[in-house]
Design an enzyme around this catalytic site. Structure first.
Site, PDB file in Angstrom:
ATOM      1  N   CYS A  15       0.836  -1.207   0.000  1.00 44.84           N
ATOM      2  CA  CYS A  15       0.000   0.000   0.000  1.00 44.84           C
ATOM      3  C   CYS A  15       0.871   1.257   0.000  1.00 44.84           C
ATOM      4  CB  CYS A  15      -0.949   0.088   1.184  1.00 44.84           C
ATOM      5  SG  CYS A  15      -2.320  -1.079   1.105  1.00 44.84           S
ATOM      6  N   CYS A 250      11.230  -3.416   7.313  1.00 41.66           N
ATOM      7  CA  CYS A 250      11.070  -4.517   6.347  1.00 41.66           C
ATOM      8  C   CYS A 250      12.269  -4.580   5.401  1.00 41.66           C
ATOM      9  CB  CYS A 250       9.790  -4.310   5.546  1.00 41.66           C
ATOM     10  SG  CYS A 250       9.611  -5.463   4.175  1.00 41.66           S
ATOM     11  N   ASP A 362      17.057 -12.657 -10.778  1.00 41.08           N
ATOM     12  CA  ASP A 362      15.810 -12.088 -10.251  1.00 41.08           C
ATOM     13  C   ASP A 362      16.077 -11.594  -8.837  1.00 41.08           C
ATOM     14  OD1 ASP A 362      13.253 -11.146 -10.245  1.00 41.08           O
ATOM     15  OD2 ASP A 362      12.285 -13.069 -10.632  1.00 41.08           O
ATOM     16  N   ASP A 363      15.220 -10.664  -8.396  1.00 42.76           N
ATOM     17  CA  ASP A 363      15.432 -10.103  -7.055  1.00 42.76           C
ATOM     18  C   ASP A 363      14.950 -11.059  -5.975  1.00 42.76           C
ATOM     19  OD1 ASP A 363      12.962  -8.698  -8.529  1.00 42.76           O
ATOM     20  OD2 ASP A 363      12.394  -9.178  -6.463  1.00 42.76           O
ATOM     21  N   CYS A 399       4.365 -13.375   5.529  1.00 42.68           N
ATOM     22  CA  CYS A 399       4.479 -12.051   6.156  1.00 42.68           C
ATOM     23  C   CYS A 399       3.143 -11.695   6.794  1.00 42.68           C
ATOM     24  CB  CYS A 399       4.836 -11.015   5.084  1.00 42.68           C
ATOM     25  SG  CYS A 399       4.848  -9.330   5.721  1.00 42.68           S
ATOM     26  N   CYS A 450      13.339  -6.368   9.952  1.00 44.69           N
ATOM     27  CA  CYS A 450      12.505  -7.556   9.976  1.00 44.69           C
ATOM     28  C   CYS A 450      12.997  -8.465   8.854  1.00 44.69           C
ATOM     29  CB  CYS A 450      11.034  -7.215   9.734  1.00 44.69           C
ATOM     30  SG  CYS A 450      10.015  -8.709   9.576  1.00 44.69           S
TER      31      CYS A 450
HETATM   32  O1  LIG Z   1       8.346 -16.200  -7.372  1.00 40.20           O
HETATM   33  P1  LIG Z   1       7.227 -15.263  -7.703  1.00 40.20           P
HETATM   34  O2  LIG Z   1       5.980 -15.623  -6.965  1.00 40.20           O
HETATM   35  O3  LIG Z   1       7.002 -15.157  -9.171  1.00 40.20           O
HETATM   36  O4  LIG Z   1       7.585 -13.835  -7.133  1.00 40.20           O
HETATM   37  C1  LIG Z   1       8.823 -13.184  -7.361  1.00 40.20           C
HETATM   38  C2  LIG Z   1       8.733 -12.268  -8.552  1.00 40.20           C
HETATM   39  O5  LIG Z   1       7.663 -11.313  -8.363  1.00 40.20           O
HETATM   40  C3  LIG Z   1       8.167  -9.994  -8.532  1.00 40.20           C
HETATM   41  O6  LIG Z   1       8.056  -9.582  -9.874  1.00 40.20           O
HETATM   42  P2  LIG Z   1       6.795  -8.761 -10.477  1.00 40.20           P
HETATM   43  O7  LIG Z   1       6.622  -9.187 -11.878  1.00 40.20           O
HETATM   44  O8  LIG Z   1       5.619  -8.868  -9.567  1.00 40.20           O
HETATM   45  O9  LIG Z   1       7.232  -7.228 -10.395  1.00 40.20           O
HETATM   46  P3  LIG Z   1       8.446  -6.438 -11.067  1.00 40.20           P
HETATM   47  O10 LIG Z   1       8.004  -6.045 -12.427  1.00 40.20           O
HETATM   48  O11 LIG Z   1       8.633  -5.258 -10.169  1.00 40.20           O
HETATM   49  O12 LIG Z   1       9.660  -7.295 -11.114  1.00 40.20           O
HETATM   50  C4  LIG Z   1       9.638 -10.097  -8.154  1.00 40.20           C
HETATM   51  O13 LIG Z   1      10.382  -9.067  -8.765  1.00 40.20           O
HETATM   52  C5  LIG Z   1      10.015 -11.455  -8.728  1.00 40.20           C
HETATM   53  O14 LIG Z   1      10.315 -11.349 -10.104  1.00 40.20           O
HETATM   54  N1  LIG Z   2      -1.036  -3.469   1.775  1.00 39.03           N
HETATM   55  C1  LIG Z   2      -1.426  -2.754   2.808  1.00 39.03           C
HETATM   56  O1  LIG Z   2      -0.657  -2.034   3.458  1.00 39.03           O
HETATM   57  C2  LIG Z   2      -2.881  -2.935   3.177  1.00 39.03           C
HETATM   58  C3  LIG Z   2      -3.403  -2.067   4.300  1.00 39.03           C
HETATM   59  C4  LIG Z   2      -4.601  -2.696   4.993  1.00 39.03           C
HETATM   60  N2  LIG Z   2      -4.197  -3.823   5.808  1.00 39.03           N
HETATM   61  C5  LIG Z   2      -5.663  -3.120   3.982  1.00 39.03           C
HETATM   62  O2  LIG Z   2      -5.835  -4.295   3.713  1.00 39.03           O
HETATM   63  O3  LIG Z   2      -6.290  -2.253   3.429  1.00 39.03           O
HETATM   64  S1  SF4 Z   3       8.097 -10.666   6.894  1.00 40.81           S
HETATM   65 FE1  SF4 Z   3       9.369 -10.105   5.115  1.00 40.81          FE
HETATM   66  S2  SF4 Z   3       8.020  -8.878   3.776  1.00 40.81           S
HETATM   67 FE2  SF4 Z   3       7.077  -8.969   5.832  1.00 40.81          FE
HETATM   68  S3  SF4 Z   3       7.801  -7.135   6.918  1.00 40.81           S
HETATM   69 FE3  SF4 Z   3       9.196  -8.797   7.447  1.00 40.81          FE
HETATM   70  S4  SF4 Z   3      10.856  -8.644   5.896  1.00 40.81           S
HETATM   71 FE4  SF4 Z   3       9.121  -7.465   5.137  1.00 40.81          FE
HETATM   72 MG   LIG Z   4      10.049  -9.313 -10.876  1.00 43.01          MG
END
Ligand SMILES: O=P(O)(O)OC[C@H]1O[C@H](OP(=O)(O)OP(=O)(O)O)[C@H](O)[C@@H]1O
Ligand SMILES: NC(=O)CC[C@H](N)C(=O)O
Ligand code: SF4
Ligand SMILES: [Mg+2]
Length: 491
Positions: A15, A250, A362-363, A399, A450
């Site tokens: 959000c 986070c 990938d990230d 999370c 976290c």
């Molecule tokens: O293993 P998964 O469940 O696929 O999740 C991980 C992927 O999801 C996100 O990408 P996304 O396409 O959502 O966003 P981005 O365009 O910012 O990379 C993240 O960057 C990874 O590529």
């Molecule tokens: N992704 C969020 O931060 C969501 C905020 C709030 N828990 C909602 O569901 O609206």
């Molecule tokens: S559990 Fe992972 S995604 Fe959730 S606040 Fe902690 S570090 Fe962030």
């Molecule tokens: Mg991605």
């Protein structure tokens, strides 16, 4: 429904919240601009509330800012405005249901929330709020604040100080009572919130990038546990009275959620991702000949891929394109439908990868939705080898702080041992960055983050029974470590 949702097919974001206080003007326009800059944090609904002194006037819409709020019709001028872009993590998800800011009257209150409360119904005072009047944690919080104001005859700031200590979980809030603007970070500081200035207006936004995007100057980020009041008499800062709350920002904001041009705790997200890519290259190089090429998984992984390539002296090729303005997609449907969606989102470039040994960066790996499809796309485009390098540790634990990552058993690395991942994803080898190296890349005090989704070490109590574990899940407290596996073997 008053419970966390686990049915997303991709990691859902966090959000975006924004606010403006200044001499009466059309602040809704400025808030809208900031929400556009925060669009990556929420695309399910959008809302803006404008304070006119005596009252709050709000509008909400479904979808993105462009879809849900194409204009600002009906929103008046006033000294204060609050905005929100949402991905649901609690309660209603579809369209306008659960849209924020939550707006209540008598007395007026607008509340925009980033984060998720743990077991909100157990908060002191929640039993007195009619369950029919709230469906999300954010709505309950607004009712608790208003109830406090009414019962004790106190102002918003006093109500915040009375109610917030009873809440567990994550909340970065932007609020208004019609005349003043408030910014709040929970005592752990799970989610970011920054203060900025543009001309004579004060700005609040989830990310610094939203402040700079509108031509503002970042003043500072709010401290964990800070309550900042902005009004005609200037700014005033105080603390949520929760002693001994340990900072737990986070870590995944650096990995994926935040924009690369944002700073978190004063540290550049871009630099953190670049350093993570470099560290990944140090730990998990792909050697041999012919020399491989590096392919980033668009969009977020581009920076880590650049760091990986620079450190390993390899070339980056545009082996995957993201055609058009698709944005982050959160896909519904069965696995076949998900694969189709990823295929639509990411296009392999045969001319760049045919005959090549590919290091695919990938990230993060959450459900594996992206990787399961992308490796096949690259192979069909002629890649002779695909070595996956992930710039964060395996995501194994759900999370509870504002991200909806799917049901615990859907987290791929929680289900499968690392040794089986390469096989499952169709890669020649898979390696993840270790937690220690990621923390080093992010910088600052490593104990101030976290890391629960990577380690199972939660900074707060979590809902009872929430971790009814799949059989292969690692035990809480185990470190993910750096993991490198090629087909069938751990190197
Ligand atoms: O293993 P998964 O469940 O696929 O999740 C991980 C992927 O999801 C996100 O990408 P996304 O396409 O959502 O966003 P981005 O365009 O910012 O990379 C993240 O960057 C990874 O590529
Ligand atoms: N992704 C969020 O931060 C969501 C905020 C709030 N828990 C909602 O569901 O609206
Ligand atoms: S559990 Fe992972 S995604 Fe959730 S606040 Fe902690 S570090 Fe962030
Ligand atoms: Mg991605």
């Amino acid at each position: 429904m008053n419970g966390p949702l686990y049915d997303a097919d991709k990691p859902r974001e966090a959000c975006g919240v924004a606010g403006v206080w200044g001499p009466a003007g059309h602040h809704a326009a400025l808030v809208r601009e900031m929400l556009v800059a925060l669009q990556h944090r929420g695309q399910e609904s959008v809302g803006i509330a404008v304070g006119t002194g005596a009252a709050l006037v709000a509008r909400h819409g479904a979808g993105t800012v462009a879809q849900g709020m194409p204009d600002l019709d009906g929103l008046p001028h006033g000294p204060v405005a609050v905005g929100h872009v949402r991905y649901a993590t609690h309660g209603a998800r579809d369209g306008l249901a659960g849209a924020q800011p939550v707006v209540l009257d008598r007395p007026p209150l607008a509340l925009a929330h980033n984060g998720t409360l743990v077991d909100p119904h157990t908060a002191p005072g929640a039993e007195a709020i009619d369950p029919a009047r709230w469906a999300t944690d954010s709505e309950l919080m607004a009712h608790l604040l208003l109830a406090r104001r009414a019962a004790a005859g106190v102002d918003t700031s006093a109500a915040l100080h009375a109610v917030l200590p009873g809440l567990t979980g994550a909340y970065a809030l932007v609020l208004s009572d019609g005349t003043q603007l408030y910014g709040v970070r929970d005592p752990h500081g799970f989610r970011p919130l920054a203060l900025g200035r543009r001309g004579d207006a004060w700005l609040l936004a989830s990310e610094t990038a939203a402040i700079t995007a509108v031509g503002g100057e970042v003043v500072r980020e709010l401290e964990p546990g800070e309550v900042l009041t902005i009004g005609p008499h200037g700014t005033a800062s105080s603390r949520v009275p929760v002693p001994d709350a340990k900072t737990a920002a986070c870590l995944f904001e650096y990995v994926y959620f935040a924009r690369a041009d944002s700073a978190l705790s004063g540290r550049s997200v871009y630099q953190a991702r670049y350093r993570a890519g470099q560290a990944l290259a140090d730990y998990a190089p792909v050697t041999g000949s012919p020399r491989p090429v590096v392919v980033a998984t668009p969009e977020t992984a581009r920076v880590a891929a650049d760091g990986y390539a620079e450190r390993s002296g390899l070339r980056v090729v545009q082996g995957l394109l993201r055609p058009g303005a698709v944005g982050r997609s959160f896909i519904a449907g069965d696995p076949a439908a998900r694969e189709t969606t990823v295929r639509r989102k990411l296009a392999p470039v045969a001319a760049a990868v045919a005959g090549q040994r590919v290091v695919l960066v990938d990230d993060s790996l959450v459900r594996g939705t992206t990787m399961r499809t992308v490796t096949g796309l690259l192979r069909r485009a002629g890649a002779v080898e695909v070595h996956l390098r992930v710039a964060s540790p395996p995501y194994r634990w759900p999370c509870f702080y504002g991200i909806d990552t799917g049901r615990p058993e859907e987290l791929l690395a929680a289900r499968l041992p690392i040794t089986e991942l390469a096989e499952q994803l169709g890669c020649d080898s898979v390696a993840f960055l270790s937690l220690d190296r990621l923390l080093e890349a992010a910088g600052g005090d490593p104990s101030g983050y976290c890391t629960a989704c990577l380690t199972g070490r939660y900074p707060t109590a979590i809902p009872a029974g929430a971790l009814a574990a799949p059989a292969t899940r690692p035990q809480p407290g185990t470190r993910s470590g750096t993991a490198l596996a090629s087909r069938g073997t751990v190197e």
